[in-house]
Design a protein around this motif. Structure first.
Motif, PDB file in Angstrom:
ATOM      1  N   ALA A  77       0.831  -1.204   0.000  1.00  0.00           N
ATOM      2  CA  ALA A  77       0.000   0.000   0.000  1.00  0.00           C
ATOM      3  C   ALA A  77       0.866   1.255   0.000  1.00  0.00           C
ATOM      4  CB  ALA A  77      -0.941  -0.009   1.200  1.00  0.00           C
ATOM      5  N   ARG A  78       1.976   1.202   0.742  1.00  0.00           N
ATOM      6  CA  ARG A  78       2.903   2.339   0.765  1.00  0.00           C
ATOM      7  C   ARG A  78       3.494   2.574  -0.620  1.00  0.00           C
ATOM      8  NH1 ARG A  78       4.982   6.127   3.539  1.00  0.00           N
ATOM      9  NH2 ARG A  78       7.087   5.316   3.797  1.00  0.00           N
ATOM     10  N   VAL A  79       3.895   1.497  -1.287  1.00  0.00           N
ATOM     11  CA  VAL A  79       4.452   1.648  -2.632  1.00  0.00           C
ATOM     12  C   VAL A  79       3.401   2.213  -3.579  1.00  0.00           C
ATOM     13  CG1 VAL A  79       5.446   0.419  -4.602  1.00  0.00           C
ATOM     14  CG2 VAL A  79       6.168  -0.181  -2.289  1.00  0.00           C
ATOM     15  N   GLU A  80       2.163   1.754  -3.468  1.00  0.00           N
ATOM     16  CA  GLU A  80       1.079   2.298  -4.296  1.00  0.00           C
ATOM     17  C   GLU A  80       0.964   3.804  -4.116  1.00  0.00           C
ATOM     18  OE1 GLU A  80      -2.688   0.497  -3.617  1.00  0.00           O
ATOM     19  OE2 GLU A  80      -1.931  -1.547  -3.790  1.00  0.00           O
ATOM     20  N   ASN A  81       0.950   4.245  -2.864  1.00  0.00           N
ATOM     21  CA  ASN A  81       0.815   5.676  -2.581  1.00  0.00           C
ATOM     22  C   ASN A  81       2.002   6.468  -3.119  1.00  0.00           C
ATOM     23  OD1 ASN A  81      -1.621   5.277  -1.244  1.00  0.00           O
ATOM     24  ND2 ASN A  81      -0.642   5.017   0.752  1.00  0.00           N
ATOM     25  N   MET A  82       3.195   5.894  -3.007  1.00  0.00           N
ATOM     26  CA  MET A  82       4.380   6.597  -3.482  1.00  0.00           C
ATOM     27  C   MET A  82       4.407   6.693  -5.001  1.00  0.00           C
ATOM     28  SD  MET A  82       7.399   5.457  -0.807  1.00  0.00           S
ATOM     29  CE  MET A  82       7.061   3.704  -0.834  1.00  0.00           C
ATOM     30  N   VAL A  83       3.924   5.661  -5.685  1.00  0.00           N
ATOM     31  CA  VAL A  83       3.839   5.723  -7.144  1.00  0.00           C
ATOM     32  C   VAL A  83       2.875   6.839  -7.552  1.00  0.00           C
ATOM     33  CG1 VAL A  83       3.074   4.495  -9.208  1.00  0.00           C
ATOM     34  CG2 VAL A  83       4.477   3.322  -7.513  1.00  0.00           C
ATOM     35  N   PRO A 135      -4.520   4.508 -13.241  1.00  0.00           N
ATOM     36  CA  PRO A 135      -5.537   3.807 -12.452  1.00  0.00           C
ATOM     37  C   PRO A 135      -4.861   2.925 -11.406  1.00  0.00           C
ATOM     38  CG  PRO A 135      -5.915   3.546 -14.814  1.00  0.00           C
ATOM     39  CD  PRO A 135      -4.556   4.141 -14.661  1.00  0.00           C
ATOM     40  N   MET A 136      -5.509   2.771 -10.256  1.00  0.00           N
ATOM     41  CA  MET A 136      -4.930   1.966  -9.187  1.00  0.00           C
ATOM     42  C   MET A 136      -4.676   0.536  -9.641  1.00  0.00           C
ATOM     43  SD  MET A 136      -3.670   2.169  -6.257  1.00  0.00           S
ATOM     44  CE  MET A 136      -4.288   3.797  -5.768  1.00  0.00           C
ATOM     45  N   ALA A 137      -5.561   0.012 -10.485  1.00  0.00           N
ATOM     46  CA  ALA A 137      -5.365  -1.353 -10.978  1.00  0.00           C
ATOM     47  C   ALA A 137      -4.079  -1.468 -11.781  1.00  0.00           C
ATOM     48  CB  ALA A 137      -6.564  -1.778 -11.823  1.00  0.00           C
ATOM     49  N   ALA A 138      -3.760  -0.436 -12.573  1.00  0.00           N
ATOM     50  CA  ALA A 138      -2.529  -0.449 -13.367  1.00  0.00           C
ATOM     51  C   ALA A 138      -1.303  -0.377 -12.471  1.00  0.00           C
ATOM     52  CB  ALA A 138      -2.540   0.712 -14.363  1.00  0.00           C
ATOM     53  N   ILE A 139      -1.397   0.445 -11.419  1.00  0.00           N
ATOM     54  CA  ILE A 139      -0.276   0.548 -10.481  1.00  0.00           C
ATOM     55  C   ILE A 139      -0.031  -0.795  -9.805  1.00  0.00           C
ATOM     56  CG2 ILE A 139       0.510   1.626  -8.335  1.00  0.00           C
ATOM     57  CD1 ILE A 139      -0.979   4.155  -9.159  1.00  0.00           C
ATOM     58  N   ARG A 140      -1.110  -1.429  -9.370  1.00  0.00           N
ATOM     59  CA  ARG A 140      -0.964  -2.713  -8.683  1.00  0.00           C
ATOM     60  C   ARG A 140      -0.408  -3.786  -9.611  1.00  0.00           C
ATOM     61  NH1 ARG A 140      -6.653  -2.532  -5.204  1.00  0.00           N
ATOM     62  NH2 ARG A 140      -5.920  -0.966  -3.696  1.00  0.00           N
ATOM     63  N   LYS A 141      -0.776  -3.727 -10.855  1.00  0.00           N
ATOM     64  CA  LYS A 141      -0.238  -4.687 -11.811  1.00  0.00           C
ATOM     65  C   LYS A 141       1.264  -4.488 -11.980  1.00  0.00           C
ATOM     66  CE  LYS A 141      -1.082  -6.610 -16.418  1.00  0.00           C
ATOM     67  NZ  LYS A 141      -1.897  -6.513 -17.661  1.00  0.00           N
ATOM     68  N   GLY A 176      -8.151 -10.355  -9.687  1.00  0.00           N
ATOM     69  CA  GLY A 176      -8.947  -9.152  -9.901  1.00  0.00           C
ATOM     70  C   GLY A 176      -8.051  -7.932  -9.792  1.00  0.00           C
ATOM     71  N   ASP A 177      -8.416  -7.027  -8.887  1.00  0.00           N
ATOM     72  CA  ASP A 177      -7.601  -5.829  -8.658  1.00  0.00           C
ATOM     73  C   ASP A 177      -6.742  -5.952  -7.408  1.00  0.00           C
ATOM     74  OD1 ASP A 177      -8.662  -4.661 -10.891  1.00  0.00           O
ATOM     75  OD2 ASP A 177     -10.202  -3.517  -9.816  1.00  0.00           O
ATOM     76  N   ILE A 178      -6.642  -7.151  -6.848  1.00  0.00           N
ATOM     77  CA  ILE A 178      -5.924  -7.349  -5.591  1.00  0.00           C
ATOM     78  C   ILE A 178      -4.629  -8.108  -5.843  1.00  0.00           C
ATOM     79  CG2 ILE A 178      -6.037  -8.289  -3.254  1.00  0.00           C
ATOM     80  CD1 ILE A 178      -8.007  -6.016  -3.812  1.00  0.00           C
ATOM     81  N   ILE A 179      -3.536  -7.601  -5.250  1.00  0.00           N
ATOM     82  CA  ILE A 179      -2.257  -8.305  -5.314  1.00  0.00           C
ATOM     83  C   ILE A 179      -2.304  -9.465  -4.331  1.00  0.00           C
ATOM     84  CG2 ILE A 179       0.234  -8.118  -4.970  1.00  0.00           C
ATOM     85  CD1 ILE A 179      -0.009  -5.137  -5.567  1.00  0.00           C
ATOM     86  N   THR A 180      -1.971 -10.654  -4.793  1.00  0.00           N
ATOM     87  CA  THR A 180      -2.003 -11.825  -3.920  1.00  0.00           C
ATOM     88  C   THR A 180      -0.615 -12.105  -3.346  1.00  0.00           C
ATOM     89  OG1 THR A 180      -1.677 -13.304  -5.809  1.00  0.00           O
ATOM     90  CG2 THR A 180      -3.934 -12.871  -5.126  1.00  0.00           C
ATOM     91  N   LEU A 181      -0.592 -12.460  -2.070  1.00  0.00           N
ATOM     92  CA  LEU A 181       0.646 -12.766  -1.360  1.00  0.00           C
ATOM     93  C   LEU A 181       0.575 -14.188  -0.824  1.00  0.00           C
ATOM     94  CD1 LEU A 181       1.132  -9.477   0.723  1.00  0.00           C
ATOM     95  CD2 LEU A 181       2.262 -10.105  -1.411  1.00  0.00           C
ATOM     96  N   SER A 182       1.728 -14.864  -0.825  1.00  0.00           N
ATOM     97  CA  SER A 182       1.819 -16.213  -0.269  1.00  0.00           C
ATOM     98  C   SER A 182       2.901 -16.210   0.803  1.00  0.00           C
ATOM     99  CB  SER A 182       2.166 -17.232  -1.360  1.00  0.00           C
ATOM    100  OG  SER A 182       1.176 -17.242  -2.368  1.00  0.00           O
ATOM    101  N   GLU A 183       2.510 -16.480   2.039  1.00  0.00           N
ATOM    102  CA  GLU A 183       3.483 -16.478   3.133  1.00  0.00           C
ATOM    103  C   GLU A 183       4.237 -17.802   3.150  1.00  0.00           C
ATOM    104  OE1 GLU A 183       3.619 -14.505   7.450  1.00  0.00           O
ATOM    105  OE2 GLU A 183       2.001 -15.968   7.207  1.00  0.00           O
ATOM    106  N   ILE A 184       5.554 -17.717   3.176  1.00  0.00           N
ATOM    107  CA  ILE A 184       6.403 -18.911   3.116  1.00  0.00           C
ATOM    108  C   ILE A 184       6.923 -19.276   4.502  1.00  0.00           C
ATOM    109  CG2 ILE A 184       8.447 -19.924   2.036  1.00  0.00           C
ATOM    110  CD1 ILE A 184       8.088 -17.768  -0.184  1.00  0.00           C
ATOM    111  N   PHE A 185       7.435 -18.282   5.231  1.00  0.00           N
ATOM    112  CA  PHE A 185       7.898 -18.467   6.612  1.00  0.00           C
ATOM    113  C   PHE A 185       7.293 -17.369   7.474  1.00  0.00           C
ATOM    114  CE2 PHE A 185      11.455 -20.394   4.216  1.00  0.00           C
ATOM    115  CZ  PHE A 185      11.560 -21.621   4.871  1.00  0.00           C
TER     116      PHE A 185
END
Length: 464
Positions: free
Chosen positions: A355-361, A369-375, A408-417
């Motif tokens: 979210a911080r990176v999105e705001n800084m971009v 568009p926010m979707a383009a930034i997230r992509k 969709g418009d959401i960045i997906t994260l996978s926690e490893i440790f």
């Protein structure tokens, strides 16, 4: 080297870990967790004598004659004169007080006055001068008040002027804030009235001479050997890494440690507000921002340097910390062939870091568009390493997550440790364990194809 040996190289012996922790817990009960800070303040009588001798020294000693000599020789000359002046005073001083007065006067003339003994103490990571009579330090992750004092606010201002003048800067009412760097690389921020209401203030982030490696962090239980092996492989295999955490959580330390695994034949450009990275690589170009001059001209921002670095034929770009519009240029670089870039960001959770990176971009001034930034973010950043400084002062990697893509418009994260916190013991030490979630990172085939000795077994859910 096989996986088993690689894990052992990080100082990890899982079979004996429980026993080791029991031994360490017993040792902690038997001895203080933190050795005391050995600083002795002069008595009021000794302070008055020191001030008088210092004044007399300035009257009789031509400081211009020692300005061009080596510091050791200059201190020797000053010491001889000060000892003579003490003898003439016939003051009832013991040997310890005499030595301390001589040392403090030497520091006043040639160094940074009361700050010198703090700068000489390796256990201190931060020096925080709230005002002339209140000086704190951080040691082993904890703040503590020191007996160090300045004579008055003018004395403190004199030391601040000495710091900033050495790098060709100035601080006054028209420019009451300044960032500077000491000779050893320590980062300094000073702020004075009218912005600092209770008097001038200094914050010093110490330059660590100990170049921490991942195995050192494993030894300090900041992460496990399996986690360290993954981060080593990620750095070697040119994955783009975002290191996230709060102030003092160890982001720069982690960035330095991971950079040790960048191949020596790659050209690396580092970009920082204040240079503090210590990359132990043969092919590094270090860039640092520049503030505007008195006329408000000549400023060179992080974004300017990121843009310029793309013309310098870098294999990797390492940004000390992204804070603004340079995040857009960083993502562009990551998406256009500069794989293996590393940077840090202030955030308390991996999701918050995105979210911080999105705001800084968005601060870059482009109507995207926010979707383009997230992509852009999802395709640029591969791994997020989350660090936290816990209540007991320890710094830990609390999560390693992979950016999996978009839903969709959401960045997906996978926690490893992750670090599974259990509680706090009677000594105030945070208790917990590191566990693998069982998820296999999507980047594993690439890590293996790049020659990284890593297999699926380290991602098993067996707790460590």
């Amino acid at each position: 080297m096989g996986l088993k040996n690689r894990l052992k190289s990080f100082g990890q012996d899982n079979k004996n870990k429980t026993v080791n922790k029991q031994v360490e817990s017993k040792l902690e009960q038997d001895q203080p967790l933190r050795p005391s800070l050995k600083l002795t303040a002069l008595t009021p009588l000794e302070l008055n004598l020191k001030d008088e001798i210092h004044t007399n020294l300035l009257d009789i000693l031509d400081l211009s004659l020692i300005s061009g000599v080596e510091e050791a020789e200059a201190r020797k000359q000053i010491s001889q004169v000060v000892r003579q002046l003490i003898e003439e005073q016939s003051a009832p001083l013991n040997a310890r007080s005499r030595l301390q007065i001589v040392k403090e006067i030497e520091d006043e003339v040639l160094g940074l006055g009361p700050l010198e003994p703090l700068l000489a103490e390796p256990s201190i990571s931060d020096i925080l001068v709230n005002n002339y009579h209140s000086v704190y330090v951080e040691r082993f992750g904890k703040l503590e008040l020191t007996p160090v004092r300045f004579k008055d606010n003018d004395h403190l201002m004199k030391i601040i002027d000495r710091i900033v003048s050495r790098i060709g800067r100035r601080i006054d009412e028209s420019s009451p804030m300044v960032d500077a760097r000491l000779a050893d690389g320590s980062r300094v921020n000073a702020i004075i009235p009218p912005l600092a209401i209770d008097g001038a203030s200094i914050s010093i982030r110490r330059f660590s001479e100990d170049k921490m490696k991942l195995e050192d962090l494993v030894e300090k239980q900041a992460l496990t050997a399996e986690m360290a092996l993954l981060l080593q492989s990620v750095a070697k295999a040119k994955q783009n890494v975002l290191i996230s955490g709060g102030t003092g959580s160890g982001k720069t330390t982690m960035l330095n440690a991971m950079s040790n695994f960048i191949p020596a034949d790659e050209r690396v450009v580092t970009i920082e507000d204040s240079a503090e990275l210590q990359l132990q690589l043969p092919h590094v170009v270090r860039l640092e921002t520049r503030p505007a001059n008195i006329e408000g001209k000549g400023e060179v921002t992080l974004r300017d340097l990121v843009k310029n670095s793309l013309r310098m034929r870098p294999d990797r770009i390492v940004i000390g910390e992204v804070r603004g519009g340079e995040a857009f240029d960083m993502l562009q670089a990551m998406n256009t062939g500069h794989d293996g870039s590393l940077t840090t960001v202030h955030a308390n959770k991996p999701r918050d870091s995105l979210a911080r990176v999105e705001n800084m971009v968005s601060m870059a001034g482009f109507e995207l568009p926010m979707a383009a930034i997230r992509k852009q973010i999802a395709s640029a950043i591969n791994i997020i390493v989350q660090l936290t400084r816990l209540e007991d002062g320890s710094r830990r990697v609390v999560s390693i997550q992979e950016v999996s893509g978009m839903e969709g418009d959401i960045i997906t994260l996978s926690e490893i440790f992750k670090f599974d916190r259990i509680g706090i013991d009677e000594h105030g030490t945070v208790q917990g364990r590191y566990i693998a979630t069982g998820l296999i990172p999507d980047c594993l085939p690439k890590l293996q194809s790049m020659g990284c000795d890593i297999d699926r077994s380290i991602f098993s859910t067996q707790p460590n």
